[in-house]
Design an enzyme around this catalytic site. Structure first.
Site, PDB file in Angstrom:
ATOM      1  N   SER A   6      44.483  41.798  36.040  1.00 51.84           N
ATOM      2  CA  SER A   6      45.288  42.202  34.881  1.00 51.84           C
ATOM      3  C   SER A   6      45.945  43.575  34.942  1.00 51.84           C
ATOM      4  O   SER A   6      46.727  43.910  34.057  1.00 51.84           O
ATOM      5  CB  SER A   6      44.460  42.121  33.612  1.00 51.84           C
ATOM      6  OG  SER A   6      44.361  40.791  33.210  1.00 51.84           O
ATOM      7  N   LYS A  40      45.871  50.474  26.633  1.00 54.13           N
ATOM      8  CA  LYS A  40      45.678  49.049  26.325  1.00 54.13           C
ATOM      9  C   LYS A  40      44.815  48.901  25.073  1.00 54.13           C
ATOM     10  O   LYS A  40      43.871  49.681  24.866  1.00 54.13           O
ATOM     11  CB  LYS A  40      45.020  48.359  27.526  1.00 54.13           C
ATOM     12  CG  LYS A  40      44.986  46.844  27.443  1.00 54.13           C
ATOM     13  CD  LYS A  40      44.463  46.245  28.749  1.00 54.13           C
ATOM     14  CE  LYS A  40      44.401  44.725  28.688  1.00 54.13           C
ATOM     15  NZ  LYS A  40      43.959  44.112  29.959  1.00 54.13           N
ATOM     16  N   SER A 100      46.817  40.490  32.036  1.00 56.41           N
ATOM     17  CA  SER A 100      46.802  40.614  30.597  1.00 56.41           C
ATOM     18  C   SER A 100      47.309  41.970  30.100  1.00 56.41           C
ATOM     19  O   SER A 100      47.646  42.102  28.938  1.00 56.41           O
ATOM     20  CB  SER A 100      45.381  40.406  30.080  1.00 56.41           C
ATOM     21  OG  SER A 100      44.528  41.426  30.565  1.00 56.41           O
TER      22      SER A 100
END
Ligand code: GLN
Length: 471
Positions: A179, A80, A155
């Site tokens: 997330s 990420k 997310s």
């Protein structure tokens, strides 16, 4: 030999690498080929590194020498975009950090490097991890590989989509209010939010520091367990970290964990409820004791509490992006105006909304009315969960109230978007570990169930998660 990426797991890949069925270079190349054909549409990766093959060669040398070989040596990872890898760009999918180069490795990265993992690239996300659909990225939405008219979740949508499209074997994400678990659910993957403090946050861009945890996306519970065991541990660079022995959770169920079900009134998609009820029936058939009607006082306030505490922490964490120290800068008329110009142009709409909200709930006139009350409720919710765990070992809920929704469906209604987090935020508020496990499909769309356990009891989650496949 063509590698069957679809059915590959870390456990299988490790065995194949050790046997010499294929090399880490061949594995990485197979993922790069998929990315070359799919990433343009899916937008899972913001950047694919240009030294992937060199990294894989190093892993192959380790495998050939049979030294320092771990389960993750030669395994391809997606990371990420809010996790620092030294010398590489990390932006949290924000314009304000465009071009920012990480000066050091996050602790989780250091651990993965030591294990011999190969980093394929950095993945798309909602800006600074604020969102549930990756639509808040400054670099375009990530599409769901199962249905490209839908979101991959958020997310950490890019990390989930990267694995789901067979563009990596596993990924790291961050979870502040769901997330990792929600995109895992939308993309048919396993996603783990560890116990608060189990995994170091050093080198991970802070969103809500009392809520954030780093965790894995994987195709199986066994794979998630391997990654968790690699990245966990106390870290002098993060004083909130704990050891594996900090908690010594006591199991109640004699042979199998006892599962508790909370009664939720409404608001859950019927197809999700159907999968959830099927999962309950499966566990019962497999001999698990299931207790219905578990109540947790004030749990209905979880979402409200989260949307006070989180923006408060966001507003303070994001104050550092001043146009001087990091990334993007826009000139104003004077010093203070530079700050306004930079932040006005650098942050997206959702980031600005949360900074304003957080500043408001922390402001002197409103601190007691909002922030302090939220903190008090956070404590009662945590106590409620602790009490519930005096009678059960696991609390099971759906992961999200619906399967992946359409791109654009909720962008103009932030509250509808926030409601997606109803099942996931309690684990962040309480610090308890929670895992999302694939529970089948609603039509073509994956649906996940969520298992939550006591502090430090990931073991029970892994056990029940693994059992779920076999029943
Ligand atoms: N969807 C939640 C939010 O928008 C969770 C985000 C997260 O876990 N990073 O805050």
């Amino acid at each position: 030999m063509a590698i069957d990426l679809k059915n590959l797991t870390i456990e299988k890949a490790h065995a194949a690498l050790v046997r010499g069925d294929f090399t880490a270079v061949a594995l990485a190349q197979a993922y790069l080929d998929v990315i070359a054909s799919k990433n343009k549409e899916i937008n899972a990766y913001l950047e694919v590194y240009n030294d992937v093959i060199e990294q894989a060669k190093v892993a192959d040398a380790r495998l050939a020498a049979k030294t320092d070989v771990t389960m993750l040596t030669g395994i391809s990872f997606a990371i990420k975009d809010n996790i620092l890898i030294k010398g590489r760009i990390a932006t949290s999918a924000s314009k304000i950090l465009e071009g920012f180069q990480a000066p050091y490795d996050a602790t989780v990265i250091e651990k993965l490097k030591k294990a011999g993992a190969v980093f394929i690239g950095r993945t798309n996300m909602d800006e600074f991890a604020m969102g549930g659909s990756t639509e808040n990225s400054a670099f375009g939405v990530t599409k769901n590989p199962y249905d490209t008219s839908r979101v991959a979740g958020g997310s950490s949508g890019g990390s989930a989509a990267a694995v789901a499209m067979d563009g990596a074997l596993a990924a790291l994400g961050s979870d502040t209010g769901g997330s990792i678990r929600q995109p895992a659910s939308y993309c048919g993957l396993v996603g783990l939010k560890p116990t608060y403090g189990a995994v170091s946050r050093n080198g991970v861009m802070a969103m809500g520091s009392s809520l954030d945890q780093i965790g894995p996306f994987a195709k199986t519970v066994g794979d998630a367990e391997i990654i968790f065991n690699t990245i966990r541990g106390q870290d002098p660079l993060d004083s909130t970290t704990i050891t594996a022995e900090t908690f010594s959770p006591k199991r109640l169920g004699k042979t199998k964990p006892i599962i508790g079900i909370i009664n939720y009134e409404s608001g859950v998609d019927a197809r999700v409820m159907e999968k959830f009820n099927e999962a309950v029936a499966k566990y019962e058939k497999a001999g698990y004791e299931v207790r219905r009607g578990i109540t947790i006082p004030d749990i209905d306030y979880s979402l409200a509490v989260y949307y006070v505490v989180m923006p408060a922490e966001v507003s303070s964490n994001l104050a550092r992006f001043d146009g001087v120290r990091f990334g993007f800068h826009k000139d104003g008329k004077n010093g203070i105006d530079d700050y306004f110009e930079t932040r006005g142009a650098g942050f997206g709409k959702e980031a600005r909304r949360r900074i304003l909200l957080g500043t408001y709930v922390l402001s002197s006139g409103y601190y007691d009315a909002y922030y302090n009350r939220a903190i008090a409720l956070r404590r009662t919710i945590t106590a409620g969960f602790e009490k519930a765990f005096e009678g059960v070992d696991i609390i099971m809920t759906p992961t999200a109230p619906s399967p992946a929704f359409k791109i654009g469906e909720k962008v103009s209604d932030p509250v509808a978007m926030y409601l997606e987090d109803i099942f996931t935020v309690p684990a962040n508020l309480t610090g308890m570990p929670a895992i999302s496990v694939p529970a089948g499909f609603a039509g073509d769309l994956p649906v996940g169930i969520q298992l939550t356990a006591r502090h430090g009891d990931e073991k029970t989650l892994f056990e029940a998660g693994k059992d779920f496949y076999g029943i």
